[in-house]
Design a protein around this motif. Structure first.
Motif, PDB file in Angstrom:
ATOM      1  N   LYS A  36       0.763  -1.286   0.072  1.00  0.00           N
ATOM      2  CA  LYS A  36       0.176  -0.170  -0.066  1.00  0.00           C
ATOM      3  C   LYS A  36       0.861   1.368  -0.133  1.00  0.00           C
ATOM      4  O   LYS A  36       0.456   2.431   0.042  1.00  0.00           O
ATOM      5  CB  LYS A  36      -0.890  -0.171   1.193  1.00  0.00           C
ATOM      6  N   GLU A  92       4.617  10.375 -13.404  1.00  0.00           N
ATOM      7  CA  GLU A  92       3.019  10.845 -13.486  1.00  0.00           C
ATOM      8  C   GLU A  92       2.343   9.681 -14.399  1.00  0.00           C
ATOM      9  O   GLU A  92       1.311   9.379 -14.265  1.00  0.00           O
ATOM     10  CB  GLU A  92       3.460  12.195 -14.648  1.00  0.00           C
ATOM     11  N   MET A 106       0.945   7.198 -12.300  1.00  0.00           N
ATOM     12  CA  MET A 106       0.074   7.433 -10.980  1.00  0.00           C
ATOM     13  C   MET A 106      -1.442   6.668 -11.339  1.00  0.00           C
ATOM     14  O   MET A 106      -1.988   6.297  -9.979  1.00  0.00           O
ATOM     15  CB  MET A 106      -0.095   8.889 -10.792  1.00  0.00           C
ATOM     16  N   PRO A 107      -2.020   6.703 -12.443  1.00  0.00           N
ATOM     17  CA  PRO A 107      -3.423   6.156 -12.236  1.00  0.00           C
ATOM     18  C   PRO A 107      -3.410   4.621 -12.067  1.00  0.00           C
ATOM     19  O   PRO A 107      -4.467   4.455 -11.092  1.00  0.00           O
ATOM     20  CB  PRO A 107      -3.802   6.327 -13.863  1.00  0.00           C
ATOM     21  N   LEU A 152      -1.489   3.415  -9.775  1.00  0.00           N
ATOM     22  CA  LEU A 152      -0.882   3.197  -8.405  1.00  0.00           C
ATOM     23  C   LEU A 152      -2.208   3.731  -7.566  1.00  0.00           C
ATOM     24  O   LEU A 152      -2.568   3.089  -6.608  1.00  0.00           O
ATOM     25  CB  LEU A 152       0.339   4.091  -8.348  1.00  0.00           C
ATOM     26  N   LYS A 153      -2.694   4.737  -8.397  1.00  0.00           N
ATOM     27  CA  LYS A 153      -3.933   5.313  -7.446  1.00  0.00           C
ATOM     28  C   LYS A 153      -5.220   4.516  -7.283  1.00  0.00           C
ATOM     29  O   LYS A 153      -5.890   4.267  -6.192  1.00  0.00           O
ATOM     30  CB  LYS A 153      -4.299   6.861  -7.928  1.00  0.00           C
ATOM     31  N   GLY A 165      -5.254   2.027  -4.653  1.00  0.00           N
ATOM     32  CA  GLY A 165      -5.189   2.671  -3.280  1.00  0.00           C
ATOM     33  C   GLY A 165      -3.901   2.794  -2.457  1.00  0.00           C
ATOM     34  O   GLY A 165      -3.685   2.801  -1.493  1.00  0.00           O
ATOM     35  N   LYS A 217      -0.505   4.595  -1.474  1.00  0.00           N
ATOM     36  CA  LYS A 217       0.016   5.908  -1.203  1.00  0.00           C
ATOM     37  C   LYS A 217       1.498   6.072  -1.937  1.00  0.00           C
ATOM     38  O   LYS A 217       2.446   5.302  -1.587  1.00  0.00           O
ATOM     39  CB  LYS A 217       0.103   5.969   0.418  1.00  0.00           C
ATOM     40  N   VAL A 218       1.560   7.215  -2.515  1.00  0.00           N
ATOM     41  CA  VAL A 218       2.702   7.333  -3.399  1.00  0.00           C
ATOM     42  C   VAL A 218       3.664   8.394  -2.572  1.00  0.00           C
ATOM     43  O   VAL A 218       3.008   9.643  -2.412  1.00  0.00           O
ATOM     44  CB  VAL A 218       2.474   7.742  -4.733  1.00  0.00           C
ATOM     45  N   GLY A 274      -0.718  14.307  -7.989  1.00  0.00           N
ATOM     46  CA  GLY A 274      -1.352  13.465  -7.135  1.00  0.00           C
ATOM     47  C   GLY A 274      -0.550  12.739  -6.013  1.00  0.00           C
ATOM     48  O   GLY A 274      -1.375  11.839  -5.600  1.00  0.00           O
ATOM     49  N   CYS A 275       0.783  12.960  -5.922  1.00  0.00           N
ATOM     50  CA  CYS A 275       1.582  12.169  -4.845  1.00  0.00           C
ATOM     51  C   CYS A 275       0.930  12.449  -3.628  1.00  0.00           C
ATOM     52  O   CYS A 275       0.409  13.695  -3.285  1.00  0.00           O
ATOM     53  CB  CYS A 275       2.931  12.716  -5.208  1.00  0.00           C
ATOM     54  N   ASP A 276       1.073  11.342  -2.494  1.00  0.00           N
ATOM     55  CA  ASP A 276       0.564  11.786  -1.394  1.00  0.00           C
ATOM     56  C   ASP A 276       1.539  12.436  -0.374  1.00  0.00           C
ATOM     57  O   ASP A 276       1.096  13.098   0.534  1.00  0.00           O
ATOM     58  CB  ASP A 276      -0.001  10.382  -0.728  1.00  0.00           C
TER      59      ASP A 276
END
Ligand code: FMN
Length: 332
Positions: free
Chosen positions: A95, A105, A108-109, A111-112, A115, A117-118, A135-137
């Protein structure tokens, strides 16, 4: 201690172990996670996505705590099969992913959607802001002191961290030069929500590297790192040794004409020889200036507990003492 980073990753202490080539195996990641930090398996040290899936399963056998995987995005000409590596991470139920190198980039889709967390490792404020935008956390802000690739801006953490705090909305950890409770309190003071350690975690009992590597870190001082590959704009901070001296000589001889082929013998395929076989002069290996603060080889739990105890003492006693007046008598 609770911070935005402990809450984001569901960990006890705000301490992350950065991905490290031929160091970040399941053994170290599990030990760090069992100690209450976030352990990270280095994805590309596993030659194939299938091997990464096995390494993730091995880590899960050793810990029931959260752990992550590092994915380092290399220049396009040598791109490993990243979608397959990501599939192994997703199917392994991991996770947390630490990305590094080029921008994550494009991935990201995927990975997101899973669910995950990046946390993206950045050596500048502008790259940190880009990570936030895509959109990185969280960000791992890596100062000039760091082992590995400090980028080309040469901004140390005393400046880089407060600059990141001025600009970022997402939480970040301080990376580069972090070793102990003093580092953690300093990082928190400068605006970070935790810290990331690379070099310090190599000199631990569980790090699955040759004893010579750990001994070299204990013996090294803060004066013993060198910057290589500057003219290739691929700067790396490494521990000096005979082959690094040779590499720097070649760089001086070739000047602006240097190509990666000129230093092939000093950098290509040297990690297994150093980390696994303990051939300390085999080539260049990443190491931070923080080597000067490494004086022992504790277990990960001893190290993490010591850091947290020391941080608490500094906050409650040293810092509060300055406020209530009792600190004036301190000599240091
Ligand atoms: N960072 C990556 O993103 N990918 C890597 O493969 C990687 N390999 C590393 C290998 C070694 C031996 C070291 C010391 C660092 C490496 N790093 C890598 C960087 C670390 O994750 C971390 O950002 C860095 O070590 C922080 O600085 P410090 O060494 O001062 O703690």
């Amino acid at each position: 201690m609770k911070t935005a980073i402990t809450e984001l990753f569901g960990i006890e202490h705000p301490i992350v172990q950065g991905g490290m080539h031929f160091v970040g195996f399941a053994d170290l990641a599990a030990a760090v996670s069992n100690a209450g930090g976030l352990g990270i398996i280095t994805g590309l040290t596993q030659r194939t996505p299938e091997l990464l899936a096995k390494e993730i399963a091995r880590c899960r056998d050793m810990t029931d705590k959260p752990f992550g995987v590092n994915l380092t995005f290399l220049p396009a000409f040598s791109a490993p099969p990243y979608p397959e590596y990501i599939a192994a991470i997703v199917e392994g139920g991991v996770k947390a992913v630490e990305t590094a190198g080029r921008s994550p980039e494009a991935y990201m889709p995927a990975l997101k959607a899973a669910g995950i967390k990046v946390i993206h490792k950045c050596t500048s404020v502008r790259h940190s802001l880009k990570a936030e935008r895509i959109g990185c956390d969280a960000v791992s802000v890596d100062g000039f002191e760091c082992g590995g690739h400090p980028g080309e801006d040469d901004i140390p953490n005393m400046i880089l961290l407060p600059r990141a705090a001025e600009e970022l909305k997402i939480p970040f950890v301080a990376s580069g030069g972090m070793a102990d409770g003093r580092s953690l309190v300093a990082a928190l003071s400068l605006g970070a929500a935790g810290m990331n350690m690379g070099t310090r975690f190599i000199a631990t009992k569980e790090a699955p590297v040759h004893q010579n590597v750990k001994n070299a870190l204990v013996a090294a001082t803060e004066l013993d790192t060198r910057l290589i590959m500057r003219s290739l704009r691929n700067t790396e901070r490494v521990l000096k040794n005979a082959n690094v001296d040779r590499l720097l000589e070649i760089e001086r001889e070739k000047g602006a004409k240097l190509t990666i082929d000129d230093i092939h013998d000093q950098v290509a395929g040297v990690y297994p020889k150093i980390m696994l076989e303990g051939q300390m002069d085999a080539g260049a290996w990443s190491c931070g200036m923080v080597a000067g603060l490494i004086h022992d080889i504790p277990s990960c739990k001893e190290l993490v507990d010591r850091i947290m105890d020391e941080a608490e003492t500094i906050i409650r006693s040293r810092l509060m003492g300055f406020l209530d007046g009792t600190g004036a008598a301190r000599k240091v």
